[in-house]
Motif scaffolding. Structure first.
Motif, PDB file in Angstrom:
ATOM      1  N   TYR A 159      -2.062 -33.894 -39.812  1.00 35.00           N
ATOM      2  CA  TYR A 159      -1.992 -32.445 -39.967  1.00 35.00           C
ATOM      3  C   TYR A 159      -1.153 -32.049 -41.179  1.00 35.00           C
ATOM      4  CZ  TYR A 159      -3.529 -32.654 -35.099  1.00 35.00           C
ATOM      5  OH  TYR A 159      -4.214 -32.917 -33.948  1.00 35.00           O
ATOM      6  N   ASP A 160      -1.457 -30.848 -41.694  1.00 34.78           N
ATOM      7  CA  ASP A 160      -0.710 -30.261 -42.808  1.00 34.78           C
ATOM      8  C   ASP A 160      -0.625 -28.758 -42.557  1.00 34.78           C
ATOM      9  OD1 ASP A 160       0.379 -30.367 -45.646  1.00 34.78           O
ATOM     10  OD2 ASP A 160      -1.284 -28.969 -45.903  1.00 34.78           O
ATOM     11  N   CYS A 161       0.562 -28.206 -42.665  1.00 34.65           N
ATOM     12  CA  CYS A 161       0.784 -26.769 -42.429  1.00 34.65           C
ATOM     13  C   CYS A 161       1.503 -26.179 -43.633  1.00 34.65           C
ATOM     14  CB  CYS A 161       1.608 -26.567 -41.158  1.00 34.65           C
ATOM     15  SG  CYS A 161       2.104 -24.860 -40.857  1.00 34.65           S
ATOM     16  N   GLN A 162       0.812 -25.298 -44.349  1.00 35.65           N
ATOM     17  CA  GLN A 162       1.364 -24.606 -45.515  1.00 35.65           C
ATOM     18  C   GLN A 162       1.578 -23.137 -45.161  1.00 35.65           C
ATOM     19  OE1 GLN A 162       1.858 -26.203 -48.635  1.00 35.65           O
ATOM     20  NE2 GLN A 162       1.373 -28.077 -47.515  1.00 35.65           N
ATOM     21  N   CYS A 163       2.556 -22.518 -45.793  1.00 34.80           N
ATOM     22  CA  CYS A 163       2.911 -21.133 -45.490  1.00 34.80           C
ATOM     23  C   CYS A 163       3.005 -20.318 -46.773  1.00 34.80           C
ATOM     24  CB  CYS A 163       4.265 -21.077 -44.787  1.00 34.80           C
ATOM     25  SG  CYS A 163       4.457 -22.278 -43.452  1.00 34.80           S
ATOM     26  N   SER A 164       2.581 -19.049 -46.695  1.00 30.65           N
ATOM     27  CA  SER A 164       2.660 -18.148 -47.841  1.00 30.65           C
ATOM     28  C   SER A 164       3.420 -16.888 -47.451  1.00 30.65           C
ATOM     29  CB  SER A 164       1.257 -17.774 -48.314  1.00 30.65           C
ATOM     30  OG  SER A 164       1.330 -16.818 -49.346  1.00 30.65           O
ATOM     31  N   ARG A 165       4.107 -16.336 -48.431  1.00 30.03           N
ATOM     32  CA  ARG A 165       4.829 -15.082 -48.177  1.00 30.03           C
ATOM     33  C   ARG A 165       4.321 -13.946 -49.055  1.00 30.03           C
ATOM     34  NH1 ARG A 165      10.695 -16.463 -50.817  1.00 30.03           N
ATOM     35  NH2 ARG A 165       9.935 -16.722 -52.930  1.00 30.03           N
ATOM     36  N   ASP A 166       3.243 -14.177 -49.765  1.00 28.27           N
ATOM     37  CA  ASP A 166       2.724 -13.105 -50.628  1.00 28.27           C
ATOM     38  C   ASP A 166       1.234 -12.873 -50.351  1.00 28.27           C
ATOM     39  OD1 ASP A 166       1.632 -15.340 -51.811  1.00 28.27           O
ATOM     40  OD2 ASP A 166       2.180 -14.797 -53.854  1.00 28.27           O
ATOM     41  N   ASN A 167       0.911 -12.637 -49.091  1.00 23.64           N
ATOM     42  CA  ASN A 167      -0.464 -12.359 -48.672  1.00 23.64           C
ATOM     43  C   ASN A 167      -1.427 -13.480 -49.026  1.00 23.64           C
ATOM     44  OD1 ASN A 167       0.160  -9.836 -47.539  1.00 23.64           O
ATOM     45  ND2 ASN A 167       0.154  -8.916 -49.570  1.00 23.64           N
ATOM     46  N   CYS A 168      -0.981 -14.694 -48.858  1.00 23.35           N
ATOM     47  CA  CYS A 168      -1.817 -15.894 -49.084  1.00 23.35           C
ATOM     48  C   CYS A 168      -2.293 -16.014 -50.525  1.00 23.35           C
ATOM     49  CB  CYS A 168      -3.013 -15.897 -48.137  1.00 23.35           C
ATOM     50  SG  CYS A 168      -2.561 -15.784 -46.413  1.00 23.35           S
ATOM     51  N   GLN A 169      -1.474 -15.645 -51.466  1.00 21.07           N
ATOM     52  CA  GLN A 169      -1.899 -15.681 -52.867  1.00 21.07           C
ATOM     53  C   GLN A 169      -1.304 -16.866 -53.616  1.00 21.07           C
ATOM     54  OE1 GLN A 169      -4.283 -13.537 -54.077  1.00 21.07           O
ATOM     55  NE2 GLN A 169      -4.363 -12.956 -51.934  1.00 21.07           N
ATOM     56  N   TRP A 193       3.519 -20.639 -52.007  1.00 26.54           N
ATOM     57  CA  TRP A 193       3.290 -21.477 -50.836  1.00 26.54           C
ATOM     58  C   TRP A 193       4.443 -22.451 -50.660  1.00 26.54           C
ATOM     59  CZ3 TRP A 193      -0.723 -20.799 -47.474  1.00 26.54           C
ATOM     60  CH2 TRP A 193      -1.759 -19.957 -47.892  1.00 26.54           C
ATOM     61  N   ASP A 194       4.746 -22.783 -49.417  1.00 24.46           N
ATOM     62  CA  ASP A 194       5.717 -23.814 -49.092  1.00 24.46           C
ATOM     63  C   ASP A 194       5.159 -24.602 -47.920  1.00 24.46           C
ATOM     64  OD1 ASP A 194       7.947 -25.412 -49.080  1.00 24.46           O
ATOM     65  OD2 ASP A 194       9.362 -23.832 -48.583  1.00 24.46           O
ATOM     66  N   THR A 195       5.677 -25.773 -47.705  1.00 33.46           N
ATOM     67  CA  THR A 195       5.196 -26.645 -46.638  1.00 33.46           C
ATOM     68  C   THR A 195       6.109 -26.556 -45.437  1.00 33.46           C
ATOM     69  OG1 THR A 195       4.318 -28.164 -48.294  1.00 33.46           O
ATOM     70  CG2 THR A 195       4.614 -29.041 -46.062  1.00 33.46           C
ATOM     71  N   ALA A 196       5.533 -26.254 -44.270  1.00 37.27           N
ATOM     72  CA  ALA A 196       6.301 -26.287 -43.022  1.00 37.27           C
ATOM     73  C   ALA A 196       6.346 -27.728 -42.514  1.00 37.27           C
ATOM     74  CB  ALA A 196       5.689 -25.364 -41.976  1.00 37.27           C
ATOM     75  N   CYS A 197       5.205 -28.433 -42.599  1.00 33.24           N
ATOM     76  CA  CYS A 197       5.163 -29.834 -42.203  1.00 33.24           C
ATOM     77  C   CYS A 197       3.917 -30.483 -42.784  1.00 33.24           C
ATOM     78  CB  CYS A 197       5.170 -29.977 -40.677  1.00 33.24           C
ATOM     79  SG  CYS A 197       3.679 -29.378 -39.857  1.00 33.24           S
ATOM     80  N   THR A 198       3.988 -31.784 -42.921  1.00 34.70           N
ATOM     81  CA  THR A 198       2.816 -32.558 -43.317  1.00 34.70           C
ATOM     82  C   THR A 198       2.992 -33.975 -42.799  1.00 34.70           C
ATOM     83  OG1 THR A 198       1.337 -33.075 -45.151  1.00 34.70           O
ATOM     84  CG2 THR A 198       3.679 -33.271 -45.603  1.00 34.70           C
ATOM     85  N   ASP A 199       1.943 -34.526 -42.229  1.00 36.37           N
ATOM     86  CA  ASP A 199       2.001 -35.890 -41.729  1.00 36.37           C
ATOM     87  C   ASP A 199       1.895 -36.867 -42.893  1.00 36.37           C
ATOM     88  OD1 ASP A 199       2.259 -35.084 -39.093  1.00 36.37           O
ATOM     89  OD2 ASP A 199       0.120 -35.218 -38.682  1.00 36.37           O
ATOM     90  N   ALA A 200       2.615 -37.978 -42.780  1.00 30.60           N
ATOM     91  CA  ALA A 200       2.672 -38.959 -43.862  1.00 30.60           C
ATOM     92  C   ALA A 200       1.295 -39.453 -44.256  1.00 30.60           C
ATOM     93  CB  ALA A 200       3.566 -40.139 -43.446  1.00 30.60           C
ATOM     94  N   GLY A 201       0.366 -39.584 -43.337  1.00 35.32           N
ATOM     95  CA  GLY A 201      -0.952 -40.096 -43.657  1.00 35.32           C
ATOM     96  C   GLY A 201      -1.957 -39.053 -44.062  1.00 35.32           C
ATOM     97  N   PHE A 202      -1.555 -37.782 -44.165  1.00 37.74           N
ATOM     98  CA  PHE A 202      -2.512 -36.706 -44.433  1.00 37.74           C
ATOM     99  C   PHE A 202      -3.253 -36.920 -45.752  1.00 37.74           C
ATOM    100  CE2 PHE A 202      -3.784 -32.610 -46.156  1.00 37.74           C
ATOM    101  CZ  PHE A 202      -4.572 -32.136 -45.121  1.00 37.74           C
TER     102      PHE A 202
END
Length: 100
Positions: free
Chosen positions: A69-79, A82-91
């Motif tokens: 799994y990979d979870c990215q986050c945006s604070r400017d209306n998805c534009q 971006w920053d990473t909340a988490c990412t699995d080593a094998g992603f």
């Protein structure tokens, strides 16, 4: 005095490049648990990065019998921001198309 500034800068650089947690074990001030879908990704975004990081991008990849799994986050209306909340080593190594 000059060395102190260099050390402080190096510490800031190290913090900026710190590895993000695996999605199976996210723990921060506002979220603790596994990120395994869009809903938990959004909770990790707002809980770990702050309430203004409300736009999530959740991806899953399968390789063999494993799902990553990979979870990215945006604070400017998805534009652009971006920053990473988490990412699995094998992603990235899984290289498989995103799971539906």
């Amino acid at each position: 005095m000059r060395v102190a500034h260099g050390v402080a800068f190096a510490c800031l650089l190290g913090a900026a490049w710190a590895a993000k947690p695996e999605c199976g074990a996210v723990a921060c001030n506002g979220f603790t648990g596994q990120v395994s879908d869009s809903a938990t990704c959004k909770q990790a975004c707002t809980g770990c990065l702050g309430g203004n990081w409300y736009c999530e991008s959740f991806r899953a990849r399968t390789a063999g019998n494993s799902t990553y799994y990979d979870c990215q986050c945006s604070r400017d209306n998805c534009q652009n921001t971006w920053d990473t909340a988490c990412t699995d080593a094998g992603f990235d190594a899984a290289g498989a198309p995103a799971a539906a």
